[in-house]
Enzyme design. Structure first.
Site, mmCIF file in Angstrom:
data_model
loop_
_atom_site.group_PDB
_atom_site.id
_atom_site.type_symbol
_atom_site.label_atom_id
_atom_site.label_comp_id
_atom_site.label_asym_id
_atom_site.label_seq_id
_atom_site.Cartn_x
_atom_site.Cartn_y
_atom_site.Cartn_z
ATOM 1 N N HIS A 111 12.686 57.320 34.337
ATOM 2 C CA HIS A 111 12.287 57.176 35.755
ATOM 3 C C HIS A 111 13.570 56.722 36.614
ATOM 4 O O HIS A 111 13.735 55.211 36.766
ATOM 5 C CB HIS A 111 11.046 56.518 36.179
ATOM 6 C CG HIS A 111 10.817 56.678 37.555
ATOM 7 N ND1 HIS A 111 10.116 55.629 38.387
ATOM 8 C CD2 HIS A 111 10.849 57.759 38.505
ATOM 9 C CE1 HIS A 111 10.051 56.262 39.581
ATOM 10 N NE2 HIS A 111 10.549 57.319 39.527
ATOM 11 N N ASN A 168 6.701 51.890 42.335
ATOM 12 C CA ASN A 168 6.117 52.842 43.062
ATOM 13 C C ASN A 168 4.557 52.498 43.270
ATOM 14 O O ASN A 168 3.831 52.567 44.427
ATOM 15 C CB ASN A 168 6.257 54.262 42.803
ATOM 16 C CG ASN A 168 7.532 54.833 43.268
ATOM 17 O OD1 ASN A 168 8.004 54.330 44.067
ATOM 18 N ND2 ASN A 168 8.018 55.962 42.501
#
Ligand code: NAI
Length: 710
Positions: free
Chosen positions: A447, A497
């Site tokens: 990511h 996140n």
């Protein structure tokens, strides 16, 4: 410079013999050479200081006319041994070593290769002269660890190059190359070829010449105007966001021309002591060591082998795929982007080229280097043919599970056996993606963060079946392309996140209860965040959050009302703020009206909310989620979370990250405040996590926890 590795078996040696190992002394006629040998980076630990002092005394006793100080291994010296900070100081101190250098009846020359940083450069500055290998890095990075150079650097460097030039180096902490240092005047010569031989010859040729020690130089500090200095410094301090050490550095350098040398040293010492024992310096060192710690993955077997990557294939040449491909080419890795159509491919490649061209125009990239990178980046629409040659595949197509599964089924068929298949998904389940293949042990998430060619953070997401070799490959490859890979577990939002996701509902609530966007951003930016959450939303695009809410069936009445008016953020010229032609954000009365309107409709009585409450209601939910992430093993250690935030989420390193912050206020207080806000806002999510309850009862801290495999 190739140097034999030095066998360091220090166990059971007496102190004198230890000095001999840490500093090797060698006579070459009139010139004696002292080799600093404390691998890997020759920190100036007690034994090194003692060895230097002993070596200087021995050289003096032998009548050596010149002494050359040189580092063994990869560099001259990276400076002080930071693990000795906060412990009782063992003699000799660096200033005692410097006294011996400055009183030496002859010349002492530092020969610098690799880097001379911090205390390492201060050692060199105390010498009569300095020579260096081409490209050697010299600098005083102390500011980045939250303190000021503490061994005369702030007093000697200005005497050699002038206070303004010195402030630029010391306040920024950025090193300069030896060639630049020669121009500025703090390195005497660059020596091509073998440094030791060259430095010995240079010293021999200069025996008998007079060198004015830095401490005795006055030519560069005389007549310096304090007001002109202050003006230069004000420019340097513009972007320090509440960090104390840059101010301390500027103040210390100022003492070099407003006070006599000895007084200046005292001033520097005083600033050093105050700053080094402060919370900010602790935080900065926590992150500095943490960035090394995260690479040591708990539970990784010593024999886990990463697979070599000499040909990366990126699927999807959009925003992220392009940035990932650029990162690879920037670090010399051949990379091919695969797109669905020729048009999309050309668009993607053109975006990469344009990005590099901007860097060339700004002077930060040479044309030759650009050509090299451009040649490493190719594109294709032949999916199977290209993937068949890949050593590693990173997928960055649309964020849609069905699309990803189709892509991975195709990758599985086309890629050679044993090739790692990674997904850049930011929200999807890595295990489900892996289930589309026959090789789930070779699948994981990588990511990246936007813009991927700039952001250093890489969350490597471990699927339930990812093998150690797969994890090692993603880790090594991330490092190779200049990223900071942090291994995290597979869950919605991963670490970063997922935690910021818990802040978002509080932003919405605060807006309803009494805040305006600028009130919230002011508090977060005052804390040191690069950008407040609402300004960040405007930059990313408010339509993205709205789409996520729609997909998940959640509502945010204020945010939804803003988006409903077509206010998507900077791209539409207005969002939480309005923007002028220079993209300066301005508070917008229309937004205030929207907020008041929604609050009234929802019958929320607005009140004045303190800055303290804003800060706590935004940060504590993140800490709480961080604790759950630790309970679940999604992050192995609190430091992994802190490193994620300081490298990918604009968290100021001088605050040490969310878990460090929580420890600094104490977990008992964290628990009580969370319980209070859970009650006051009726938000069950704010109920203290079990781990926080447990540590609060035990009087423990996140820092005191052991690691758990992610
Ligand atoms: P994007 O829409 O800019 O790019 C996706 C590209 O993939 C398009 O150019 C499309 O033509 C191409 N594509 C789609 N299917 C393909 C296929 N079968 N074969 C070859 N190419 C194909 O999207 P973006 O923003 O780059 O996002 C890509 C992935 O990265 C998503 O999974 C997203 O969640 C993730 N991500 C995005 C971040 C962001 O800030 N934009 C941050 C981190 C991750």
């Amino acid at each position: 410079r190739s140097v034999e590795p030095i066998e360091l078996n220090r166990q059971g040696r007496d102190p004198v013999a230890q000095e001999a190992v840490f500093v090797q002394h060698e006579a070459q006629g009139d010139v004696h050479v002292l080799h600093i040998a404390n691998p890997p980076v020759n920190t100036l630990r007690t034994e090194v200081r003692a060895g230097l002092l002993a070596g200087l005394n021995a050289a003096k006793a032998a009548g050596a006319k010149a002494v050359v100080l040189i580092g063994s291994g990869r560099m001259y010296s990276a400076g002080a041994e930071m693990t000795e900070f906060g412990k009782p100081r063992q003699p000799p101190s660096l200033p005692e070593v410097f006294d011996a250098i400055e009183e030496y009846p002859g010349i002492v020359v530092s020969a610098i290769h690799g880097s001379a940083l911090g205390g390492g450069l201060e050692l060199a500055l105390a010498c009569h002269a300095r020579v260096a290998s081409p490209g050697a890095q010299v600098g005083l990075p102390e500011v980045k660890r939250g303190f000021v150079p503490g061994a005369g650097g702030t007093q000697r460097l200005p005497r050699l190059i002038g206070p303004e030039a010195a402030a630029k180096i010391i306040v920024s902490g950025d090193p300069v190359k030896a060639e630049q240092a020669v121009k500025l005047g703090f390195v005497d010569a660059v020596i091509e070829g073998d440094l030791e031989a060259g430095a010995v010859a240079w010293a021999k040729a200069n025996i008998g010449k007079t060198f004015i020690l830095a401490r005795n130089r006055t030519d560069k500090i005389e007549g310096q105007d304090p007001a002109a200095y202050d003006a230069v410094v004000a420019g340097l301090l513009k972007r320090t966001r509440g960090q104390e050490s840059p101010k301390g550095c500027a103040e210390a350098v100022k003492a070099s021309f407003t006070m006599p040398f000895e007084k200046g040293l005292e001033k520097e010492r005083e600033l050093f002591q105050t700053l080094v024992s402060g919370e900010q310096s602790k935080a900065l060192r926590h992150i500095f060591f943490g960035e090394r710690e995260v690479l040591r993955i708990p539970g990784m077997p010593a024999d886990a082998k990463s697979l070599p990557v000499n040909n990366l294939v990126v699927i999807g040449g959009g925003t992220m795929g392009g940035g990932i491909a650029m990162s690879a080419a920037n670090f010399g890795v051949p990379v091919t982007i695969v797109e669905m159509t020729e048009e999309a491919l050309q668009k993607g490649l053109a975006r990469c080229h344009a990005n590099w061209e901007r860097t060339v125009s700004s002077g930060r990239l040479s044309q030759a280097e650009y050509e090299k990178r451009k040649a490493l980046l190719t594109g294709s629409t032949d999916f199977e043919g290209t993937v068949a040659k890949a050593d590693l595949v990173i997928e960055a197509v649309f964020e849609n599970m069905e699309v990803k599964k189709q892509v991975f089924a195709r990758l599985d068929k086309a890629a050679r056996p044993g090739v790692v298949l990674a997904s850049n998904t930011s929200t999807l389940d890595v295990d489900e993606i892996a289930s589309a293949t026959t090789r789930p042990e070779f699948v994981m998430g990588m990511h990246f963060f936007s813009p991927a060619n700039v952001m250093r953070l890489l969350e490597n997401v471990r699927g339930s079946k990812s093998s150690w070799a797969t994890i090692a490959t993603a880790t090594e490859f991330g490092k190779r392309i200049g990223k900071l890979p942090v291994l995290v577990g597979n869950c919605d939002g991963f670490v970063g996140n997922r935690m910021t996701g818990k802040r978002t509902p509080q932003v919405e609530k605060l807006l309803l209860e009494g805040c305006l966007p600028q009130d919230i951003d002011k508090v977060m930016e005052g804390y040191g965040m690069a950008m407040g959450p609402l300004a960040t939303g405007d930059l990313a695009g408010l339509d993205i959050g709205a789409a996520v809410r729609k997909a998940r069936g959640t509502v945010a009445p204020v945010a939804d009302a803003v988006v409903a008016l077509g206010r998507f953020g900077q791209k539409t010229g207005k969002g939480w703020y309005m923007y002028d032609e220079k993209r300066t954000r301005l508070p917008d009365p229309e937004v205030e009206r929207i907020i008041l309107d929604v609050a009234e409709k929802m019958q929320v009585r607005r009140r004045k909310i303190s800055d303290q409450e804003i800060l706590e209601r935004l940060l504590l939910p993140m800490v709480n989620e961080g604790a759950r992430i630790l309970e679940e093993g999604v992050a192995s250690r609190p430091i992994d979370i802190d490193v994620v935030f300081c490298n990918g989420f604009g968290w100021p390193a001088f605050r040490g990250g969310p878990m460090f912050w929580a420890d600094s206020i104490g977990l008992k207080a964290v628990r009580d405040k969370l319980a209070h806000y859970a009650e006051a806002t009726g938000d069950a999510n704010l109920k203290p996590a079990a781990l926080i309850e447990k540590l609060a009862v035990e009087g423990g801290s996140f820092a005191g926890m052991g690691a758990k495999a992610a």
